[in-house]
Scaffold this active site. Sequence first.
Site: not given
Lengths: 328, 328, 328, 328, 328, 328
Positions: C175-176, C266, C269
């Site tokens: 998640n950079y 999202g 995710d």
Amino acid sequence: MNLPNADCDVITFGETMLRLTPPGLQRLESAVQFEAHVGGSESNVAVGLARLGLRVAWLSRLTLNPLGRQIAAALRAQGVDTSLVIWTEQDRVGLYFLEEGKAPRGSQVLYDRAHSALSRITPADLPPDLFVAGRSRVLHLSGITPALSPNAAQTARTAAQQAREAGWLVSFDLNYRANLWSATTAAQGLESLIQNAHVIYLPLRDAALLYGMPPEPEKTLVGLQARFPGKIIVLTLGGRGAAAIQPSGDPVFHPGFEAEEVGRVGGGDAFVAGFLFAYLQSQELTQALQWGNAAAAFKYSIPGDMPLFSRAELEKLIHSGGDQSLKR
Amino acid sequence: MNLPNADCDVITFGETMLRLTPPGLQRLESAVQFEAHVGGSESNVAVGLARLGLRVAWLSRLTLNPLGRQIAAALRAQGVDTSLVIWTEQDRVGLYFLEEGKAPRGSQVLYDRAHSALSRITPADLPPDLFVAGRSRVLHLSGITPALSPNAAQTARTAAQQAREAGWLVSFDLNYRANLWSATTAAQGLESLIQNAHVIYLPLRDAALLYGMPPEPEKTLVGLQARFPGKIIVLTLGGRGAAAIQPSGDPVFHPGFEAEEVGRVGGGDAFVAGFLFAYLQSQELTQALQWGNAAAAFKYSIPGDMPLFSRAELEKLIHSGGDQSLKR
Amino acid sequence: MNLPNADCDVITFGETMLRLTPPGLQRLESAVQFEAHVGGSESNVAVGLARLGLRVAWLSRLTLNPLGRQIAAALRAQGVDTSLVIWTEQDRVGLYFLEEGKAPRGSQVLYDRAHSALSRITPADLPPDLFVAGRSRVLHLSGITPALSPNAAQTARTAAQQAREAGWLVSFDLNYRANLWSATTAAQGLESLIQNAHVIYLPLRDAALLYGMPPEPEKTLVGLQARFPGKIIVLTLGGRGAAAIQPSGDPVFHPGFEAEEVGRVGGGDAFVAGFLFAYLQSQELTQALQWGNAAAAFKYSIPGDMPLFSRAELEKLIHSGGDQSLKR
Amino acid sequence: MNLPNADCDVITFGETMLRLTPPGLQRLESAVQFEAHVGGSESNVAVGLARLGLRVAWLSRLTLNPLGRQIAAALRAQGVDTSLVIWTEQDRVGLYFLEEGKAPRGSQVLYDRAHSALSRITPADLPPDLFVAGRSRVLHLSGITPALSPNAAQTARTAAQQAREAGWLVSFDLNYRANLWSATTAAQGLESLIQNAHVIYLPLRDAALLYGMPPEPEKTLVGLQARFPGKIIVLTLGGRGAAAIQPSGDPVFHPGFEAEEVGRVGGGDAFVAGFLFAYLQSQELTQALQWGNAAAAFKYSIPGDMPLFSRAELEKLIHSGGDQSLKR
Amino acid sequence: MNLPNADCDVITFGETMLRLTPPGLQRLESAVQFEAHVGGSESNVAVGLARLGLRVAWLSRLTLNPLGRQIAAALRAQGVDTSLVIWTEQDRVGLYFLEEGKAPRGSQVLYDRAHSALSRITPADLPPDLFVAGRSRVLHLSGITPALSPNAAQTARTAAQQAREAGWLVSFDLNYRANLWSATTAAQGLESLIQNAHVIYLPLRDAALLYGMPPEPEKTLVGLQARFPGKIIVLTLGGRGAAAIQPSGDPVFHPGFEAEEVGRVGGGDAFVAGFLFAYLQSQELTQALQWGNAAAAFKYSIPGDMPLFSRAELEKLIHSGGDQSLKR
Amino acid sequence: MNLPNADCDVITFGETMLRLTPPGLQRLESAVQFEAHVGGSESNVAVGLARLGLRVAWLSRLTLNPLGRQIAAALRAQGVDTSLVIWTEQDRVGLYFLEEGKAPRGSQVLYDRAHSALSRITPADLPPDLFVAGRSRVLHLSGITPALSPNAAQTARTAAQQAREAGWLVSFDLNYRANLWSATTAAQGLESLIQNAHVIYLPLRDAALLYGMPPEPEKTLVGLQARFPGKIIVLTLGGRGAAAIQPSGDPVFHPGFEAEEVGRVGGGDAFVAGFLFAYLQSQELTQALQWGNAAAAFKYSIPGDMPLFSRAELEKLIHSGGDQSLKR
């Protein structure tokens, strides 16, 4: 078929519900607001025909509460005569929840229409002197009503038979709904209504499901012509337009108009309105298909269930064949 | 009454609905938008108790569709355990339409809860090992459930009896609803439930309607004490606070707190939550009335059905006795 | 890797914010209304896993005010256990403003998360007896947390190390975020976390930015396999699906599902939730990629940050491979 | 006065506008959203009468564009016959902007009705065979129309005279609007219309402004009786109810009903509808005042311009004399 | 005090925030929508003065992002010169969440203004040539700024001192905020600013809290006159109007105007704008109090923070003394 | 052309309206809510130029009521100087209703701008000392103004002539509106304005309609070069970019940028702003076309009429040539 003059052009018979939709493509499950629309297959047809200039009445049974009154008011607003509505203090007003979705999550319908006032209608509720010559020229009904309950089915069959006997044209949209009954039950349950109809409408997909027809429109039309002799058969082809056949004629076809999908629900009803309007005027299938397709395409661009177009708008679409762009 | 420890403090049992309200005091009949709230008398009590810090679960039967899931999610959000919910693919989720009005047009409720999942519950649906010592300390239910259907009534009676036998405190809000059943039928239908209850709540008005009690709170309490021996009886007095009586005590009274009416629905349920919370802590009626009144007043200022207050907010109200004004 | 039974399947650790978005694609600068959503990478994963049926808890630090309570309530509503949240009276709740845009104006994020409660967390805040065998099977965290502050980074590293030592699977999404730190700093800051992880996820683009990998997925996977031996490496490929590699295996690939973009935030995710769910069940990378891609595609069609799908919906998408069209 | 049977009970004649109101008591100047309502004094009366059960038509001139169609649809929805509307491609649809305010900032109206279709009407536009016996029993008009333009004034006078000659009852609400003309001009401009009317309505305040009457209702009624012999004169008294007098009778009075102000606009029109409804039934002034006051009070609690009540609701208010509280 | 001519009438200095409020009296905790307003005590004063016809500029420090730009645009829209704003890429834009409530739940403010751009201002940020004769006639600031941070306090003190030295009138609203600092700290922190002010404003309540003054307005004024010699002291009395005193004069009083509370926030700022406007014109305290009270009452009826009135509206209120009712 | 320094860079002259649009693609006819925007071709250009950093004023005539004030406030918010506005108590504020539609129903505009304040402007209303050297460098106007009324046309011609004589650059957008006048009348009515202009803009389609030019851009530019010698001619090509020609140069072309259509209205005005901004800086046509196209594309992605972009955003678009994707 020559239709005599009458007090009214078309009477449509069926159930109309209040639709509740979350705004902004939200999920039903997490919605805290709903937008309400009034919608029902047969009243959508009535609205479309009234907006195209015909004299139209809607026959149904409604619970006399604010939701029932909202439905009647919305139809009156569009010029539909609601004086035939059979009001009752009993039962409930049918609802449906529509979750609008985009791929891969499609739009989803949650019906909450069980125990509605129309599902409790019986033939005895029908106005005794309604189905007589001179009262209307056409009766339109759909295959949803017989799926609601045995007595609603019996009432629909009675209405269709009496209308036919009174010399009206009977127009019947098969409107198969998989979450109300199975294909087999539907095919059986619709038989008597189809026999009393002069015009029937169905999508290619349902011709396969209910009658085992092949995926080719032409073959399907010819097959249905044999299966239901003496009927005008109208086949909608999804995004590829529509086709039709006379009792003893050859298939005719119209490719349809492009549309961006704003309000897909009610597109088939708009098609019927456009088709019937043009057919009553011209007795000509190709023109009727063209109007049906124009009406369906235009409806696709309108939110809600009702076909809020004008005759001039459909004429313009038919003549131009395309978009009606911004002019200031 | 000494309540033993248990995995859970309170279980409430009843029906929860989706409420649909037009914004801006519009009439239901002409509403094109609705705001949705989750509300039910017994789940409102559960939410109030959970927000005050107790461990609470809600027992019900719900249709497994997006509306049912919305109800369960809304209760979980407030800290209520929903693992006891009996899910079914059948029936429907109860709805009610609330038209909020000002004088002379009052607020009006249109119930659409017939044929709901809870109305179809039977005693056999109850978890077999639920009503045992150590599982919960309290069961709360209300007089709405027996009004829904005979089998729902039977289920409520079974639950109350088993809970009593398991040594739980049984709390019962009479919650008479005139548009579900008549006063006479209600008085009869509630009898068995009251007999199994330790605490019962009712408004002064319903004490008159159901039991012919006089308009004076004190006389009513004494009369009900005689009519229902062995019970704690709690009487709500509209804008004038509340009163209560122990099985062999004298009436006690608390005058209530002033409130501007923002969300009147659920005020009685908030009262029960406040009362029960304080009573479980203190076993003291005057303090319980004070908390009940504070909870009801605070709820009146909150939109929707659920009592979205905190323990600190009610404490502050009780200690100050008034408005909690703007501080920046 | 065989994971022993535990009280909980997955614990996710990270920051969750309140998102504020102007409706109707308006510019932030001229917005007079905002829609609020609850979103955070690790809690989004928790929600996805809970909705797929796993037992999930979320570990974080939150300011005890109405915004913090809203975040916890929203997660509880989706079935996530919030009892591990470390509440504080200090600091603030992180916010982010999202301006949704269409080309050529893309969506833009304005972070307002500095000084948040999680950015002030220290290893001493972690529950002392949390990271033990039997408490959970998996810990999931992401590369956002170490970017928030040195003490948050230290806390994440401690958590990952302790979880690994307790025999849990450690799942880590790189998640950079370019507007939190530079690629060079990130590569360095994430090293220890990656070393403690069993599974790592990153987009192809970031593999290039942080580790100088080539634009070809296969080469990148092989390169990362060498760079991070002993890890399962999962590579997301934008609209082209995803690929993965076992510590000593060959790359596997799944092409993904088509989706119309309603809520892009999202999506990554959701992918992790889908992947992890299937991997925990099957220990099989191809199936895990398929579920990850289905979850991501489905999320794209849902507004807000949270993956509000059901297991049945993803199964249906995987089996049909396409749109779930309107059925009435 | 004995009114013969006719196809229609009441025809009302006047202008209807689209009203635009900012939500939430915002100032017009900074509003970025507007709520639209359809309102016009004479169509409000028509709606009220239709909802009370009479057969009502509305006569006007409207520009044939979406705004004009919205107005006609809204009236049809309420059961008003719009077939008498004179449609034109010219001119514009009148608008008004309403800023709702609380003290000390009162509500403010910004008219944008100049150049409207009705302001351009001429007597020649009137249907040639409309004002005949048997077509209607009553014509209702108001003093707004003559204030719009000289030709609108001439048309109103023609209509009133022809209706009187056809044996209809002519009902005339003076409806003085200070921002359309001065009191002196109004008194002069309304003279001929009053002479043709059988019933006139005006507030006490305007009796003073236009005719120099004293502030006491009784003296004003007697004074107006002398000034306008042969008329029924109805005087509204703001929050203090209403009074009336027969041509050769004594003043009668009704004190009105309490109401919270939700939608003050249209209260006077609701009064006229209630009064006229009861007067046509009973020919009795006291009862007519009672119904007028009930209708006005009920309207005050309804947003928008139109009196969306039912006959049952007014009956209930009249019989109870107060609030219709929440019953569940 | 004779104020020389200048390029600008008033410069106000302070922090302005974006306010976020849930609609419909919802709780912050469960809000899914927010309405945004721009508000800050000193910019509210600037807006009030600009709308009354003065030339006004606002001095502040703002982060250059969409939220900062929204604030500046909103002030420019109202005629306030924003060219003095010190823009920075650093820090953040202050926010505050307002939960509007009714009794017993009062409105509640959740500040999220820590680390804002203005809290990081230093005297060195002030434009070097700003505080000179001829640039402005008045500087207005408030006691919020010194509460934000030590450097903001130092900057406010520097500005006040330099403005006084440049011959400007210095106007200072004590604006004590209990959730930013304690009364004792505030009294100390405000001392230097008060010493540089010519006019100070405070509510009676804060005169008691900060300076131990008695509850009687007259005694408080005389007490403050002694405590702060040489100042004009203005005391607001909640719903009972306002009072003031000249350095060596007697107390004067104005009872205020009635108002329904629509938007209470910003009422004190509107008071200052009204007071200062009238005082600059008339140098007369009674008239200034009257305008201050009219401005405050009018603001109470307006949503949001800014006093969106016109000079004509306040004049009308002052001359009529009451409601400005609906005229059509 | 060398433009001398001046107090202001650009003055634009024209009418600005309040636009009312139903949300969610609803039909005007059934809309119960409207979103308001401020829009006018020439003020849109002013806003675009102000946001790009130029000093811009807007010259017009406006009715002094809340709607007129809203228009002026909206322009000031964007940095446009409104001190040149000629305020009047007479006439009305122009409105237009925009129904946004998708194919086959296109967006439709319903003008309600007749009798507006600008349509009543006369040359005598122009500020007497405005058109002098040093006051501005550019005057921009459009072909809408002469279509409003003969006196508005005369005023536009006077302004253009005086600006040219004062040494300003005159920029003129033909902006042909088919529902205000015919192509023939327009060609004649615009002649004098074009003669006084230095730069003219028109779409390819209107070059054909008004001047019989061929469908090829190059041929059209050469044809217009001959028809209007001495002018810079700028031709917009719909989705295919834009082209331009110097008085004695060759056509140059820029292909434009891709955009998703969110707010098409005002795209042409944004083009003019971008073109003029770059041309004033560089005197270079290719660069001006590039900026014009970037501005138009960016505007397409923004709701409402006004080009709410920044200089940095257009620079980024020009340098990247594409989408500015989501970065968190």
